[in-house]
Design an enzyme around this catalytic site. Structure first.
Site, PDB file in Angstrom:
ATOM      1  N   ALA A 136       0.863  -1.195   0.000  1.00  0.00           N
ATOM      2  CA  ALA A 136       0.000   0.000   0.000  1.00  0.00           C
ATOM      3  C   ALA A 136       0.898   1.244   0.000  1.00  0.00           C
ATOM      4  CB  ALA A 136      -0.965   0.000   1.184  1.00  0.00           C
TER       5      ALA A 136
ATOM      6  N   HIS B 234       6.640   6.059   1.735  1.00  0.00           N
ATOM      7  CA  HIS B 234       7.535   4.990   1.267  1.00  0.00           C
ATOM      8  C   HIS B 234       8.469   5.512   0.170  1.00  0.00           C
ATOM      9  CE1 HIS B 234       3.978   2.579   2.719  1.00  0.00           C
ATOM     10  NE2 HIS B 234       4.968   2.004   3.363  1.00  0.00           N
TER      11      HIS B 234
END
Ligand code: PAF
Length: 265
Positions: A22, A27
């Protein structure tokens, strides 16, 4: 970018970013930091059942595999490791305990969560043998626990990525309805109020005061802790950090901010 199912296909010595998928802007910042440090960047996607204390939470965890591959490939990841459960958790493996720090603050809210985190990270490190691993500072308690078990892997903390109003980027933010999303900026405001406070006690009280101005926000804790062991910070604590957690319409949000030395500016 090479997609691999088994760690035996990847040499040791990489810069590693473990994730549960996800993938979002937070990230991406970790991948880019990894890329700036190394040409050999491995990201993993493994939704770790051991860190969920609720089967429904595990079932509902967002899964966006196609988008994840695109994001990783575009952000400098050279190897995307998608391990199967059997590689991470064979019939016999060592379970780790996060100890006392695993039971307070976020650990008090999610029983066994941090035991699951340190166990999976230990397994990922054992299999991949990275040189360096990168974790977001947003999950500061997790980062502290991982530093304690890292043994030979250099851990780098990546700064928290924030939305324009200061809200820390998190996969949970998409679960906020419009009113809750607008109200969520109170968390950052509370941290800033702590940061400009003259001492740790004032920082605590300013955070709680800021939170009380937002009726939608249900505060769990707003504390100033010693970064080393999460004990309550005093004015003589060298490295202190404000930590905060609460719920907005059932969605739990956490954040933190490093304070100036001893809470003093
Ligand atoms: O922060 C996360 O995404 C997870 O806790 C981690 C570190 C990948 C372990 O499953």
């Amino acid at each position: 970018m090479k997609i691999v199912a088994n760690s035996s296909e990847i040499d040791g010595g990489c810069t590693f970013v473990p994730t549960m998928g996800a993938l979002h802007a937070g990230h991406v910042s970790l991948f880019k930091l990894a890329k700036a440090k190394s040409d050999f960047v491995v990201a993993s996607i493994f939704i770790n059942p051991l860190q969920f204390d609720d089967a429904q939470d595990l079932a509902n965890y967002p899964r966006t595999p196609d988008l994840d591959i695109e994001i990783a490939a575009d952000s400098g990841v050279t190897h995307l490791w998608l391990p199967q459960q059997g590689e991470i958790y064979p019939s016999v493996f060592k379970k780790f305990s996060a100890g006392e720090l695993g039971n307070i603050y976020e650990g008090a809210n999610r029983s066994g969560h941090f035991d699951g985190v340190v166990t999976v990270v230990s397994r990922l490190f054992e299999l991949l043998k990275p040189e360096t691993a990168i974790f977001g500072e947003k999950d500061f308690q997790q980062l502290t626990l991982i530093r304690a078990i890292a043994k030979g892997v250099k851990i780098i903390a990546a700064p928290t990525v924030r939305e324009a109003d200061g809200l820390a980027v998190s996969s949970r933010n998409v679960r906020l309805d419009e009113d809750s999303r607008a109200a969520a900026s109170v968390i950052y405001k509370a941290l800033i109020a702590a940061e400009i406070s003259l001492n740790a006690q004032e920082a605590r009280s300013q955070m709680r005061k800021a939170c009380a101005t937002q009726p939608l926000f249900n505060l769990d804790y707003a504390e100033v802790i010693d970064e080393d062991d999460f004990s309550i910070a005093t004015d003589s604590t060298l490295n202190s950090r404000a930590i905060i957690a609460g719920w907005l319409n059932g969605v739990r949000l956490i954040d933190n901010m490093q304070m100036k030395t001893g809470g003093l500016r």
